[in-house]
Design an enzyme around this catalytic site. Structure first.
Site, PDB file in Angstrom:
ATOM      1  N   CYS A 100       3.772  -1.425  -2.025  1.00 18.22           N
ATOM      2  CA  CYS A 100       4.067  -0.635  -0.836  1.00 18.22           C
ATOM      3  C   CYS A 100       4.920   0.570  -1.200  1.00 18.22           C
ATOM      4  O   CYS A 100       5.978   0.431  -1.818  1.00 18.22           O
ATOM      5  CB  CYS A 100       4.810  -1.500   0.180  1.00 18.22           C
ATOM      6  SG  CYS A 100       5.203  -0.597   1.661  1.00 18.22           S
ATOM      7  N   ASP A 202      -9.268   2.270   0.477  1.00 21.72           N
ATOM      8  CA  ASP A 202     -10.334   3.086   1.088  1.00 21.72           C
ATOM      9  C   ASP A 202     -11.633   2.333   1.325  1.00 21.72           C
ATOM     10  O   ASP A 202     -12.700   2.963   1.398  1.00 21.72           O
ATOM     11  CB  ASP A 202     -10.630   4.333   0.227  1.00 21.72           C
ATOM     12  CG  ASP A 202      -9.438   5.274   0.135  1.00 21.72           C
ATOM     13  OD1 ASP A 202      -8.451   5.064   0.873  1.00 21.72           O
ATOM     14  OD2 ASP A 202      -9.492   6.206  -0.682  1.00 21.72           O
TER      15      ASP A 202
HETATM   16  C1  FMN Z   1       0.718   0.710   8.311  1.00 30.18           C
HETATM   17  C2  FMN Z   1       0.656   0.164   6.920  1.00 30.18           C
HETATM   18  C3  FMN Z   1       1.561  -0.813   6.515  1.00 30.18           C
HETATM   19  C4  FMN Z   1       1.511  -1.339   5.227  1.00 30.18           C
HETATM   20  N1  FMN Z   1       2.384  -2.335   4.883  1.00 30.18           N
HETATM   21  C5  FMN Z   1       2.261  -2.935   3.666  1.00 30.18           C
HETATM   22  C6  FMN Z   1       3.071  -4.055   3.336  1.00 30.18           C
HETATM   23  O1  FMN Z   1       3.904  -4.511   4.119  1.00 30.18           O
HETATM   24  N2  FMN Z   1       2.893  -4.608   2.112  1.00 30.18           N
HETATM   25  C7  FMN Z   1       1.981  -4.114   1.206  1.00 30.18           C
HETATM   26  O2  FMN Z   1       1.863  -4.673   0.107  1.00 30.18           O
HETATM   27  N3  FMN Z   1       1.203  -3.079   1.502  1.00 30.18           N
HETATM   28  C8  FMN Z   1       1.304  -2.485   2.713  1.00 30.18           C
HETATM   29  N4  FMN Z   1       0.456  -1.460   3.042  1.00 30.18           N
HETATM   30  C9  FMN Z   1      -0.599  -1.058   2.091  1.00 30.18           C
HETATM   31  C10 FMN Z   1      -1.913  -1.798   2.393  1.00 30.18           C
HETATM   32  O3  FMN Z   1      -1.786  -3.187   2.167  1.00 30.18           O
HETATM   33  C11 FMN Z   1      -3.063  -1.277   1.515  1.00 30.18           C
HETATM   34  O4  FMN Z   1      -2.757  -1.505   0.173  1.00 30.18           O
HETATM   35  C12 FMN Z   1      -3.335   0.214   1.719  1.00 30.18           C
HETATM   36  O5  FMN Z   1      -3.360   0.556   3.087  1.00 30.18           O
HETATM   37  C13 FMN Z   1      -4.665   0.629   1.065  1.00 30.18           C
HETATM   38  O6  FMN Z   1      -5.745  -0.083   1.624  1.00 30.18           O
HETATM   39  P1  FMN Z   1      -6.713   0.595   2.732  1.00 30.18           P
HETATM   40  O7  FMN Z   1      -7.224   1.889   2.159  1.00 30.18           O
HETATM   41  O8  FMN Z   1      -7.796  -0.426   2.950  1.00 30.18           O
HETATM   42  O9  FMN Z   1      -5.884   0.832   3.954  1.00 30.18           O
HETATM   43  C14 FMN Z   1       0.518  -0.890   4.311  1.00 30.18           C
HETATM   44  C15 FMN Z   1      -0.380   0.092   4.722  1.00 30.18           C
HETATM   45  C16 FMN Z   1      -0.336   0.621   6.002  1.00 30.18           C
HETATM   46  C17 FMN Z   1      -1.361   1.660   6.421  1.00 30.18           C
END
Ligand code: FMN
Length: 337
Positions: A100, A202
């Site tokens: 994160c 993504d």
């Molecule tokens: C609103 C939001 C909150 C997130 N909170 C966390 C979290 O608490 N822990 C974590 O490991 N990643 C967190 N992430 C990252 C997501 O788990 C993920 O790795 C990232 O959004 C990329 O995946 P995606 O393109 O499918 O969204 C967060 C992402 C978003 C958008």
């Protein structure tokens, strides 16, 4: 895919998202096809375990197996204690957050910032794995920045420490959410590890999920933002992976019913006042790309529904909006707006 004793089927996972993947949303995504749904990050600092927020985050009553809880922190002993505490409260998998980029997390040297200190990573992973009997998973990015793509090193440390599965978001920490996720680093790591690897970043369609699995050789995909307002994406991806064919999109009546049940679950879980407030962002996501109404009508819906202060008003406005979409008419409040 197998995580310790747990079979993850289908191999499509809801990513942990703070402020999004609370219990109502995890239950919904599992019902609509996610093989696993990781909780929002919970703090490892015991001083905050009794806050309202933490109590909600540690509530897993009625959640389908396996319950995966993410922890974040920087101190090996504290993380170990947090893992034990969460297992005592129902966690069946502990997930460690090193992915994160949030300022709040990284300023305290947790989240993806930890990847800079490989020796500390090893100590944290060993402490947590030794502290609990349940499988421990790890979530990372590809590195700190383009010059420090050290995910392969961290992956090796993770396997040696006894981590049961590794999720990798195909971006570096300094990219935040800009640019495009890349899957070459994930492929390189998968080729060298024997533990399951989960590809993230993504993935927003069945085709993309299939492409990422093919390209990276990963054992599963993890979906974050694309599930916001679209929790049925899990069954769509699972069906496409299993058959090569597309499931029809949910009908408007099904979207309405999923959304109304989601709102009711939020009202029940958080209580009326907080539930209504927390539901607003989900409402915006569900209404975001509805092609049946113009952008002005969607904006009018958001403006009206965001003013609703009671659960009953929020439900009634939402029902009216979707009923109007189904009937192919403009809702009364939109023409008045
Ligand atoms: C609103 C939001 C909150 C997130 N909170 C966390 C979290 O608490 N822990 C974590 O490991 N990643 C967190 N992430 C990252 C997501 O788990 C993920 O790795 C990232 O959004 C990329 O995946 P995606 O393109 O499918 O969204 C967060 C992402 C978003 C958008």
């Amino acid at each position: 895919m197998q995580i310790g004793p747990h079979r993850i089927e289908p191999r499509v996972i809801l990513a942990p998202m703070a402020g999004v993947t609370d219990k109502p949303f995890r239950q919904l995504c599992k019902r609509l096809g996610a093989g696993l749904a990781v909780s929002e990050m919970t703090t490892s600092d015991p001083r905050f375990w009794n806050t309202r927020k933490s109590v909600h985050r540690m509530d897993h009553v009625g959640e389908p197996d396996p319950v995966s809880v993410q922890i974040a922190g920087t101190e090996p002993d504290v993380m170990a204690e947090a893992a034990r505490h969460n297992v005592d409260h129902g966690a069946q998998i502990i997930d460690i957050n090193m992915g994160c980029p949030a300022k709040k997390v990284c300023n305290a040297w947790a989240g993806s910032a930890l990847m800079r200190d490989e020796a500390l990573v090893a100590r944290i992973l060993e402490a947590v794995v030794n502290a609990v009997d349940v499988p421990v998973t790890l979530k990372i990015r590809t590195g700190w920045d383009a010059l420090h793509r050290n995910a392969p090193v961290i992956a090796r440390i993770a396997e040696d420490a006894g981590i049961a599965a590794l999720a990798i978001h195909g971006r570096t920490r300094d990219q935040q959410y800009t640019g495009q996720a890349e899957y070459d680093t994930i492929a390189a790591i998968k080729a060298r590890l024997s533990i399951p690897v989960i590809a993230n970043g993504d993935i927003d369609s069945p085709e993309r999920a299939a492409m990422v699995l093919r390209h990276s050789g990963a054992d599963a995909v993890m979906v974050g933002r694309a599930a916001q307002g679209r929790p049925w994406i899990f069954r769509e991806i699972a069906h496409f992976l299993a058959t090569g064919e597309h499931l029809p999109s949910p009908t408007l009546a099904e979207v309405r019913d999923v959304l109304l049940a989601h709102l009711e679950a939020l009202h029940t879980f958080y209580g009326e006042q907080s539930g209504v407030r927390i539901a607003r962002k989900h409402l915006g996501w569900y209404a975001k790309d509805r092609p049946e109404h113009s952008a002005e009508e969607r904006a009018a819906f958001r403006a009206v529904v965001n003013r609703a202060e009671t659960a009953q008003a929020q439900l009634a406005l939402t029902r009216d909006y979707f009923d109007a979409l189904i009937a192919g008419v403009t809702p009364e409040w939109a023409s008045a707006a």
